[in-house]
Design a protein around this motif. Structure first.
Motif, PDB file in Angstrom:
ATOM      1  N   THR A  56      -1.790   4.618 -13.488  1.00 20.09           N
ATOM      2  CA  THR A  56      -1.911   3.186 -13.386  1.00 20.09           C
ATOM      3  C   THR A  56      -1.331   2.433 -12.255  1.00 20.09           C
ATOM      4  N   ALA A  57      -0.033   2.597 -11.947  1.00 18.39           N
ATOM      5  CA  ALA A  57       0.827   2.170 -10.967  1.00 18.39           C
ATOM      6  C   ALA A  57       0.263   2.462  -9.695  1.00 18.39           C
ATOM      7  N   GLY A  58      -0.015   3.744  -9.389  1.00 23.21           N
ATOM      8  CA  GLY A  58      -0.504   4.261  -7.970  1.00 23.21           C
ATOM      9  C   GLY A  58      -1.988   3.602  -7.799  1.00 23.21           C
ATOM     10  N   THR A  59      -2.909   3.409  -8.776  1.00 24.04           N
ATOM     11  CA  THR A  59      -4.008   2.779  -8.646  1.00 24.04           C
ATOM     12  C   THR A  59      -3.947   1.327  -8.093  1.00 24.04           C
ATOM     13  N   ILE A  60      -2.945   0.752  -8.927  1.00 24.45           N
ATOM     14  CA  ILE A  60      -2.839  -0.723  -8.559  1.00 24.45           C
ATOM     15  C   ILE A  60      -2.066  -1.039  -7.070  1.00 24.45           C
ATOM     16  N   LEU A  61      -1.056  -0.153  -6.715  1.00 20.02           N
ATOM     17  CA  LEU A  61      -0.526  -0.068  -5.401  1.00 20.02           C
ATOM     18  C   LEU A  61      -1.560   0.145  -4.344  1.00 20.02           C
ATOM     19  N   VAL A  62      -2.392   1.072  -4.605  1.00 18.10           N
ATOM     20  CA  VAL A  62      -3.500   1.365  -3.409  1.00 18.10           C
ATOM     21  C   VAL A  62      -4.592   0.178  -3.531  1.00 18.10           C
ATOM     22  N   SER A  63      -5.038  -0.552  -4.585  1.00 12.25           N
ATOM     23  CA  SER A  63      -5.949  -1.487  -4.406  1.00 12.25           C
ATOM     24  C   SER A  63      -5.072  -2.759  -3.859  1.00 12.25           C
ATOM     25  N   ILE A  64      -3.984  -3.132  -4.041  1.00 14.28           N
ATOM     26  CA  ILE A  64      -3.232  -4.320  -3.436  1.00 14.28           C
ATOM     27  C   ILE A  64      -3.175  -3.919  -1.829  1.00 14.28           C
ATOM     28  N   CYS A  65      -2.773  -2.637  -1.667  1.00 16.82           N
ATOM     29  CA  CYS A  65      -2.531  -2.248  -0.260  1.00 16.82           C
ATOM     30  C   CYS A  65      -3.736  -2.390   0.645  1.00 16.82           C
ATOM     31  N   GLN A  66      -4.874  -2.109  -0.042  1.00 19.61           N
ATOM     32  CA  GLN A  66      -6.323  -2.118   0.751  1.00 19.61           C
ATOM     33  C   GLN A  66      -6.754  -3.568   0.967  1.00 19.61           C
ATOM     34  N   LEU A  67      -6.467  -4.343   0.028  1.00 18.00           N
ATOM     35  CA  LEU A  67      -6.509  -5.666   0.523  1.00 18.00           C
ATOM     36  C   LEU A  67      -5.749  -6.518   1.272  1.00 18.00           C
ATOM     37  N   THR A  68      -4.879  -6.023   1.519  1.00 15.58           N
ATOM     38  CA  THR A  68      -3.821  -6.733   2.708  1.00 15.58           C
ATOM     39  C   THR A  68      -4.516  -6.506   4.167  1.00 15.58           C
ATOM     40  N   VAL A  69      -4.395  -7.656   4.762  1.00 18.04           N
ATOM     41  CA  VAL A  69      -5.312  -7.711   5.995  1.00 18.04           C
ATOM     42  C   VAL A  69      -4.214  -8.003   7.132  1.00 18.04           C
ATOM     43  N   ASP A  70      -4.325  -7.340   8.432  1.00 22.85           N
ATOM     44  CA  ASP A  70      -3.465  -7.532   9.427  1.00 22.85           C
ATOM     45  C   ASP A  70      -4.419  -8.532  10.327  1.00 22.85           C
ATOM     46  N   GLU A  71      -3.868  -9.731  10.178  1.00 21.17           N
ATOM     47  CA  GLU A  71      -4.604 -10.871  11.066  1.00 21.17           C
ATOM     48  C   GLU A  71      -4.554 -10.543  12.416  1.00 21.17           C
ATOM     49  N   SER A  72      -3.668 -10.178  12.980  1.00 14.29           N
ATOM     50  CA  SER A  72      -3.817  -9.946  14.532  1.00 14.29           C
ATOM     51  C   SER A  72      -4.730  -8.890  15.009  1.00 14.29           C
ATOM     52  N   ARG A  73      -4.899  -8.030  14.237  1.00 14.13           N
ATOM     53  CA  ARG A  73      -5.569  -6.625  14.566  1.00 14.13           C
ATOM     54  C   ARG A  73      -7.005  -7.169  14.320  1.00 14.13           C
ATOM     55  N   LEU A  74      -7.323  -8.039  13.294  1.00 14.90           N
ATOM     56  CA  LEU A  74      -8.603  -8.510  12.740  1.00 14.90           C
ATOM     57  C   LEU A  74      -9.198  -9.550  13.926  1.00 14.90           C
ATOM     58  N   GLU A  75      -8.443 -10.373  14.328  1.00 15.51           N
ATOM     59  CA  GLU A  75      -8.794 -11.188  15.407  1.00 15.51           C
ATOM     60  C   GLU A  75      -9.110 -10.580  16.679  1.00 15.51           C
ATOM     61  N   GLU A  76      -8.563  -9.404  17.203  1.00 21.36           N
ATOM     62  CA  GLU A  76      -8.860  -8.699  18.166  1.00 21.36           C
ATOM     63  C   GLU A  76     -10.127  -7.757  17.904  1.00 21.36           C
ATOM     64  N   LYS A  77     -10.413  -7.480  16.707  1.00 19.94           N
ATOM     65  CA  LYS A  77     -11.619  -6.787  16.709  1.00 19.94           C
ATOM     66  C   LYS A  77     -12.908  -7.727  16.509  1.00 19.94           C
ATOM     67  N   LEU A  78     -12.578  -9.000  15.994  1.00 23.34           N
ATOM     68  CA  LEU A  78     -13.467  -9.981  15.836  1.00 23.34           C
ATOM     69  C   LEU A  78     -14.102 -10.330  17.459  1.00 23.34           C
ATOM     70  N   LEU A  79     -12.944 -10.482  18.215  1.00 24.00           N
ATOM     71  CA  LEU A  79     -13.118 -10.858  19.559  1.00 24.00           C
ATOM     72  C   LEU A  79     -14.042  -9.766  20.487  1.00 24.00           C
ATOM     73  N   GLN A  80     -13.541  -8.756  19.969  1.00 30.13           N
ATOM     74  CA  GLN A  80     -14.322  -7.698  20.721  1.00 30.13           C
ATOM     75  C   GLN A  80     -15.928  -7.457  20.127  1.00 30.13           C
ATOM     76  N   ALA A  81     -16.031  -7.809  19.254  1.00 30.25           N
ATOM     77  CA  ALA A  81     -17.431  -7.811  18.592  1.00 30.25           C
ATOM     78  C   ALA A  81     -18.325  -8.863  19.131  1.00 30.25           C
ATOM     79  N   VAL A  82     -17.511 -10.075  19.386  1.00 29.54           N
ATOM     80  CA  VAL A  82     -18.393 -11.167  20.116  1.00 29.54           C
ATOM     81  C   VAL A  82     -18.739 -10.804  21.547  1.00 29.54           C
ATOM     82  N   LYS A  83     -17.941 -10.223  22.111  1.00 25.94           N
ATOM     83  CA  LYS A  83     -18.461  -9.816  23.615  1.00 25.94           C
ATOM     84  C   LYS A  83     -19.363  -8.956  23.738  1.00 25.94           C
TER      85      LYS A  83
END
Length: 83
Positions: A56-83
């Protein structure tokens, strides 16, 4: 925005390096717990209880970590998609 699409976008977004390490630890904890639960032969009752908690603890930890977003890398990815 629809809550399901928001969760999907967060799950597909890049994860920060620290949370990638935590996600791997959560997978390891869940795997050990699952191995203890499915072990052949007689396993003491207390170990089965701890194994269930580990899964249970491992599953919850994985779920929380998967939904955490790295905002700076996300912005770079979005900017590359726009170009």
């Amino acid at each position: 925005m629809n809550i399901l699409s928001e969760v999907k976008n967060r799950a597909l977004a890049p994860t920060p390096p620290f949370f990638q390490l935590l996600k791997k630890a959560g997978l390891l904890i869940a795997a050990i717990g699952t191995a203890m639960l499915t072990a052949p032969g007689e396993v003491p009752e207390i170990l089965l209880a701890y194994a269930g908690h580990a899964v249970t603890a491992g599953t919850i930890l994985v779920s929380i970590c998967q939904l955490t977003v790295d905002e700076s890398r996300l912005e770079e990815k979005l900017l590359q998609a726009v170009k």
